[in-house]
Design a protein around this motif. Sequence first.
Motif, PDB file in Angstrom:
ATOM      1  N   LYS A  45     -41.458   0.660  19.733  1.00 43.06           N
ATOM      2  CA  LYS A  45     -41.392   1.047  21.133  1.00 43.06           C
ATOM      3  C   LYS A  45     -42.386   0.260  21.993  1.00 43.06           C
ATOM      4  CE  LYS A  45     -38.573   4.538  22.308  1.00 43.06           C
ATOM      5  NZ  LYS A  45     -37.736   4.559  23.536  1.00 43.06           N
ATOM      6  N   GLY A  46     -43.369  -0.368  21.328  1.00 51.14           N
ATOM      7  CA  GLY A  46     -44.407  -1.056  22.076  1.00 51.14           C
ATOM      8  C   GLY A  46     -45.500  -0.129  22.563  1.00 51.14           C
ATOM      9  N   VAL A  73     -44.018   6.916  11.482  1.00 57.98           N
ATOM     10  CA  VAL A  73     -44.332   7.235  12.885  1.00 57.98           C
ATOM     11  C   VAL A  73     -45.000   6.034  13.561  1.00 57.98           C
ATOM     12  CG1 VAL A  73     -45.644   8.752  14.411  1.00 57.98           C
ATOM     13  CG2 VAL A  73     -44.558   9.688  12.364  1.00 57.98           C
ATOM     14  N   ARG A  74     -45.937   5.404  12.877  1.00 54.84           N
ATOM     15  CA  ARG A  74     -46.618   4.238  13.441  1.00 54.84           C
ATOM     16  C   ARG A  74     -45.638   3.083  13.666  1.00 54.84           C
ATOM     17  NH1 ARG A  74     -51.457   2.806   9.656  1.00 54.84           N
ATOM     18  NH2 ARG A  74     -51.955   1.415  11.407  1.00 54.84           N
ATOM     19  N   GLU A  75     -44.698   2.905  12.731  1.00 57.99           N
ATOM     20  CA  GLU A  75     -43.709   1.846  12.883  1.00 57.99           C
ATOM     21  C   GLU A  75     -42.791   2.129  14.069  1.00 57.99           C
ATOM     22  OE1 GLU A  75     -41.569  -1.661  12.144  1.00 57.99           O
ATOM     23  OE2 GLU A  75     -43.556  -0.959  11.499  1.00 57.99           O
ATOM     24  N   GLN A  83     -45.632  -7.539  17.104  1.00 54.85           N
ATOM     25  CA  GLN A  83     -45.113  -8.378  18.175  1.00 54.85           C
ATOM     26  C   GLN A  83     -44.719  -7.500  19.359  1.00 54.85           C
ATOM     27  OE1 GLN A  83     -44.956 -11.757  18.128  1.00 54.85           O
ATOM     28  NE2 GLN A  83     -45.886 -11.786  16.090  1.00 54.85           N
ATOM     29  N   ASN A  84     -45.192  -7.885  20.537  1.00 53.41           N
ATOM     30  CA  ASN A  84     -44.855  -7.151  21.751  1.00 53.41           C
ATOM     31  C   ASN A  84     -44.548  -8.159  22.850  1.00 53.41           C
ATOM     32  OD1 ASN A  84     -44.461  -5.170  23.634  1.00 53.41           O
ATOM     33  ND2 ASN A  84     -46.639  -4.741  23.960  1.00 53.41           N
ATOM     34  N   HIS A  85     -43.290  -8.197  23.281  1.00 53.04           N
ATOM     35  CA  HIS A  85     -42.848  -9.158  24.297  1.00 53.04           C
ATOM     36  C   HIS A  85     -43.172 -10.585  23.861  1.00 53.04           C
ATOM     37  CE1 HIS A  85     -41.924  -5.852  26.978  1.00 53.04           C
ATOM     38  NE2 HIS A  85     -43.160  -5.395  26.867  1.00 53.04           N
ATOM     39  N   GLU A 131     -38.219   7.692  18.836  1.00 49.92           N
ATOM     40  CA  GLU A 131     -36.973   7.480  18.106  1.00 49.92           C
ATOM     41  C   GLU A 131     -36.119   6.425  18.794  1.00 49.92           C
ATOM     42  OE1 GLU A 131     -37.975  10.379  19.261  1.00 49.92           O
ATOM     43  OE2 GLU A 131     -38.201  11.822  17.629  1.00 49.92           O
ATOM     44  N   GLN A 132     -35.527   5.555  17.997  1.00 51.25           N
ATOM     45  CA  GLN A 132     -34.585   4.580  18.527  1.00 51.25           C
ATOM     46  C   GLN A 132     -33.194   5.202  18.679  1.00 51.25           C
ATOM     47  OE1 GLN A 132     -35.386   1.408  19.434  1.00 51.25           O
ATOM     48  NE2 GLN A 132     -37.535   1.732  18.924  1.00 51.25           N
TER      49      GLN A 132
END
Length: 269
Positions: A47-48, A40-42, A101-103, A27-28
Amino acid sequence: VAAAAAAEAAATTSTDKPPCGSCYGAEQTPEQCCNTCDEVREAYRRKGWGFANAEHVEQCQREGFVDKLNEQRNEGCHIYGSLFVNKVAGNFHFAPGRSFQNHHMHVHDLSPFKGGKFNLSHEINSLSFGKPFPGARNPLDGVKKATTVTGSAIYQYFVKIVPTEYHNLDGDVLKTNQYSVTEHFRQLDAPQQAGPGGHSHGGGGLPGVFVIYDNSPIMVTFKERRRSFTHFLTGVCAIVGGVFTVAGMIDSLVFHSVARFKRSIGKAE
């Protein structure tokens, strides 16, 4: 009566409101809800985190996410279409897993696919960079690759794009491209999250088919031209001269052969 109706309406409203599903630690905000498997996947993607063990996620169990993965595990696909790319070096690829996208990097999540074995056999019916022109040949058309190794692999096609202009007899100019290609194959030790070119440290990487392209600094120009009448006459004279030369050689050969045969008969008598 009015109070009872209002209470009943409030109860109905509270009952119709869907429950707030858990995001399983991704959770954000405390108020964030994940009521579907995609949500959930999103949340994991934001969160990466890699999304593994979908069978333990209630939303995915309810929607049959794991069963769908197992049904699609041995399926292939037929891809066709077109895309616009910038005139700078880049790549496009076909790889398993959901991309995100991650970093500031483009990666694929392979966590749901346990075992790490992907059959990347493929056939390229046609691949071009621009409109076709007479005499054009695309090196990757009809290429077939069958994976015979155990596990996963990376197929990389390094493409050099050459800008081309084709001028036809009507004066129209077609601006298109040709390309040359170099192939590279590498077997993977274990699937990992990797960058867009399929590169990573060690023997890992992202399994897939990668087309890595770059632009050539030169341009090729083709021009259609009509042959002049003098060129036609020269060709006709060359053909006629060749016929007379060959006929003279045959005539000389026959003449000398007959003369020698007659001399041999005269000596025998």
